[in-house]
Scaffold this active site. Structure first.
Site, mmCIF file in Angstrom:
data_model
loop_
_atom_site.group_PDB
_atom_site.id
_atom_site.type_symbol
_atom_site.label_atom_id
_atom_site.label_comp_id
_atom_site.label_asym_id
_atom_site.label_seq_id
_atom_site.Cartn_x
_atom_site.Cartn_y
_atom_site.Cartn_z
ATOM 1 N N PHE A 279 -42.446 73.752 -8.389
ATOM 2 C CA PHE A 279 -41.788 73.214 -9.594
ATOM 3 C C PHE A 279 -41.526 74.285 -10.651
ATOM 4 O O PHE A 279 -41.402 73.986 -11.824
ATOM 5 C CB PHE A 279 -42.557 72.002 -10.156
ATOM 6 N N CYS A 290 -36.602 59.065 -10.730
ATOM 7 C CA CYS A 290 -37.981 58.998 -11.233
ATOM 8 C C CYS A 290 -38.226 59.832 -12.486
ATOM 9 O O CYS A 290 -38.588 59.279 -13.523
ATOM 10 C CB CYS A 290 -38.946 59.415 -10.132
HETATM 11 P P1 NAD Z 1 -34.788 50.934 -5.525
HETATM 12 O O1 NAD Z 1 -33.944 50.563 -6.678
HETATM 13 O O2 NAD Z 1 -34.265 51.856 -4.487
HETATM 14 O O3 NAD Z 1 -35.244 49.597 -4.762
HETATM 15 C C1 NAD Z 1 -35.693 48.458 -5.402
HETATM 16 C C2 NAD Z 1 -35.413 47.254 -4.494
HETATM 17 O O4 NAD Z 1 -35.990 46.102 -5.080
HETATM 18 C C3 NAD Z 1 -33.919 46.957 -4.314
HETATM 19 O O5 NAD Z 1 -33.623 46.906 -2.943
HETATM 20 C C4 NAD Z 1 -33.732 45.595 -4.982
HETATM 21 O O6 NAD Z 1 -32.751 44.788 -4.349
HETATM 22 C C5 NAD Z 1 -35.117 44.989 -4.824
HETATM 23 N N1 NAD Z 1 -35.429 43.940 -5.788
HETATM 24 C C6 NAD Z 1 -35.174 43.889 -7.115
HETATM 25 N N2 NAD Z 1 -35.672 42.760 -7.642
HETATM 26 C C7 NAD Z 1 -36.272 42.096 -6.634
HETATM 27 C C8 NAD Z 1 -36.984 40.863 -6.548
HETATM 28 N N3 NAD Z 1 -37.214 40.120 -7.633
HETATM 29 N N4 NAD Z 1 -37.461 40.475 -5.353
HETATM 30 C C9 NAD Z 1 -37.233 41.219 -4.249
HETATM 31 N N5 NAD Z 1 -36.569 42.390 -4.259
HETATM 32 C C10 NAD Z 1 -36.102 42.816 -5.435
HETATM 33 O O7 NAD Z 1 -36.129 51.483 -6.147
HETATM 34 P P2 NAD Z 1 -37.091 52.634 -5.572
HETATM 35 O O8 NAD Z 1 -36.488 53.962 -5.779
HETATM 36 O O9 NAD Z 1 -37.569 52.250 -4.213
HETATM 37 O O10 NAD Z 1 -38.307 52.520 -6.619
HETATM 38 C C11 NAD Z 1 -39.161 51.405 -6.635
HETATM 39 C C12 NAD Z 1 -40.310 51.708 -7.570
HETATM 40 O O11 NAD Z 1 -41.074 52.800 -7.048
HETATM 41 C C13 NAD Z 1 -39.895 52.136 -8.972
HETATM 42 O O12 NAD Z 1 -40.828 51.675 -9.897
HETATM 43 C C14 NAD Z 1 -39.934 53.642 -8.891
HETATM 44 O O13 NAD Z 1 -40.154 54.240 -10.144
HETATM 45 C C15 NAD Z 1 -41.115 53.868 -7.983
HETATM 46 N N6 NAD Z 1 -41.083 55.127 -7.239
HETATM 47 C C16 NAD Z 1 -39.904 55.585 -6.737
HETATM 48 C C17 NAD Z 1 -39.889 56.773 -6.003
HETATM 49 C C18 NAD Z 1 -38.596 57.324 -5.459
HETATM 50 O O14 NAD Z 1 -38.590 58.501 -5.092
HETATM 51 N N7 NAD Z 1 -37.527 56.561 -5.372
HETATM 52 C C19 NAD Z 1 -41.095 57.476 -5.779
HETATM 53 C C20 NAD Z 1 -42.280 56.948 -6.277
HETATM 54 C C21 NAD Z 1 -42.262 55.762 -7.005
#
Ligand code: NAD
Length: 468
Positions: A279, A290
């Protein structure tokens, strides 16, 4: 349960819930980057998993073992996990699992605070789903949430929707996720740690689940309070973001310092074991789903406690300005940008993903267009997702030669592997004027400056003067 050899089991709307022959070990609600990778990884490691999402198109794709986004090895993992993994858009099926993970999105609101809408919907749906459950279901929040969310938001919503009592009828834990897009599959199968926040009883249930899952490969685990677990995740991302902004600040100093090069400085400080090299790659700043949103949410959360968190604030300030540095350099090199053709290499927020959320390329392109430039852009994977967020004035091309041909300036924005092998002559032979701005320090300045007008982030501007 309907099933064939070519697809995951999809439990569609017409099927009755009791068509599920057996209970699943876990339900995962929200099949985005985190939820889908987690679901498939848990299934590969032997758990019966049901993945649930409100987006029925996404469910339909996953059921055909098609990943709805680009993530290396995910489709192979979907194949490997097929026998243990079913998907549905019927969230009530979560009531059939002892452990229910929430992996829905927690994006930023316009004031920087965390959006709780998806989490509240999911928690209420879980509440309805577990209403009649008598075997103490455990709800686990994997989404990144500000401290206090489990106890003050998620649990009250579940209690309200279910009529059940937390700690007596159901349990709840915070268990943040640390996977990185681009290596999500590896990270999920090989986590470097587990952070579990909950009561002794609830944490023990989750711990025993993970012990069953990982066996001898059980990672180091910290059992703590929900607020600590929630704060670990935010602090983790804010710290990494701070390292990036720190080195970008040093890069700015190097650009005005004779013979200075941030790469060497980063190498030097990275050898200090207390700091480490990761980093500390100077570039155009951080983007993605994120870091920006989590740093902003931490900043907002800290303010709500009456503390301004100045380092967090400075991290965002440096990051706000950094992408525009590339535009400033282009403007200086070309004596203004009006009518100049600028080629952008790389659109995704980082290599090995098609995720465009908060990608710095968008900010750079908006600024270039605003200054009158004509922009063409290439990306190996993100052209489709980019087309949804970029102005239609940008020409998106699938061949990097077409992107560079006839351009006045090329700007390297995302460090995809396929750009690393490009030679300076490749740029020179295609471009109208061979001005290259290396926003990710991908190329050897000595080699490139012999052939091109080469500038790079964090490199003394005098040292990078063209010799061609
Ligand atoms: P994303 O937006 O890719 O996916 C979220 C999913 O949740 C979507 O498919 C959406 O349709 C679904 N969804 C929304 N409301 C819903 C409901 N009420 N019931 C069922 N499904 C529902 O998000 P992501 O990138 O996977 O991130 C998810 C969480 O994890 C976030 O809080 C993020 O900060 C955290 N996170 C993400 C990463 C990353 O690299 N993307 C890494 C670590 C943590």
């Amino acid at each position: 349960m309907r099933k064939n050899n070519m697809s995951l089991a999809v439990l569609d709307q017409s099927e009755k819930m009791d068509a599920l022959e057996t209970k699943s070990d876990v339900s995962i609600i929200g099949l985005g980057f985190v939820g889908l990778t987690t679901a498939a990884a848990f299934a590969k490691l032997g758990m019966k998993v049901i993945g649930l999402d409100v987006d029925s198109d996404k469910v339909s794709k996953i059921s055909k073992r098609v990943a709805p986004f680009h993530e290396p090895q995910l489709e192979e993992l979907l194949l490997d996990s097929e026998k243990n993994f079913s998907v549905s858009s019927k969230i009530e099926l979560a009531g059939r699992s002892r452990i229910i993970f929430l992996t829905v999105g927690t994006p930023s609101r316009s004031d920087g605070s965390m959006e709780t809408r998806f989490l509240i919907d999911a928690a209420r749906n879980v509440g309805s789903a577990i209403k009649s459950s008598t075997d103490y279901p455990l709800v686990v929040v994997k989404s990144t949430v500000v401290p206090g969310t489990l106890l003050k938001v998620v649990i009250p919503e579940i209690e309200d929707a279910s009529g059940m009592t937390y700690g007596t009828d159901f349990g709840a834990c915070s268990n943040p996720e640390f996977l990185r897009e681009g290596s999500a599959v590896y990270d999920t199968l090989n986590p470097d740690r587990l952070i579990i926040g909950g009561t002794k009883k609830d944490s023990a249930i989750l711990l025993s689940f993970y012990k069953r899952l990982f066996g001898k490969k059980m990672p180091k685990t910290i059992l703590t309070s929900p607020s600590n677990a929630e704060l670990v995740k935010y602090s983790n991302n804010a710290f990494l973001a701070m390292k990036i902004s720190f080195i970008n600040q040093i890069a700015r100093i190097c650009e005005s310092l004779p013979n200075a090069d941030v790469q060497i400085v980063a190498e030097g400080i990275g050898l200090d074991k207390r700091i480490g090299r990761s980093f500390l790659s100077a570039g155009l700043g951080f983007g993605g789903s994120c870091f920006p949103k989590d740093v902003k949410a931490l900043q907002h959360f800290s303010k709500s406690l009456g503390y301004d968190a100045p380092i967090v604030e400075a991290t965002m300030k440096v990051n706000h300005d950094q992408p525009l540095r590339a535009v400033q350099i282009a403007e200086e090199k070309l004596n203004g940008l009006e009518g100049k053709k600028v080629a952008i290499l790389g659109l995704a927020f980082k290599p090995d993903t098609d995720d465009m959320r908060e990608a710095v390329s968008v900010k750079i392109i908006e600024e270039l267009l605003q200054k009158g430039a004509i922009v063409s852009a290439h990306d190996p994977k993100a052209l489709k997702t980019a087309s949804l967020v970029l102005d239609d004035k940008v020409q998106l091309v699938s061949d990097k030669k077409d992107c560079l041909r006839g351009s006045d300036c090329a700007l390297l924005v995302t460090e995809w592997d396929e750009y690393k092998t490009m030679k300076p002559e490749f740029f020179r032979d295609l471009m109208r004027s061979p001005v290259l701005i290396d926003g990710r320090r991908l190329y050897d300045p000595t080699q490139f400056a012999k052939v091109l007008d080469y500038s790079a982030i964090g490199l003394d501007r005098g040292a990078s003067k063209t010799t061609c």
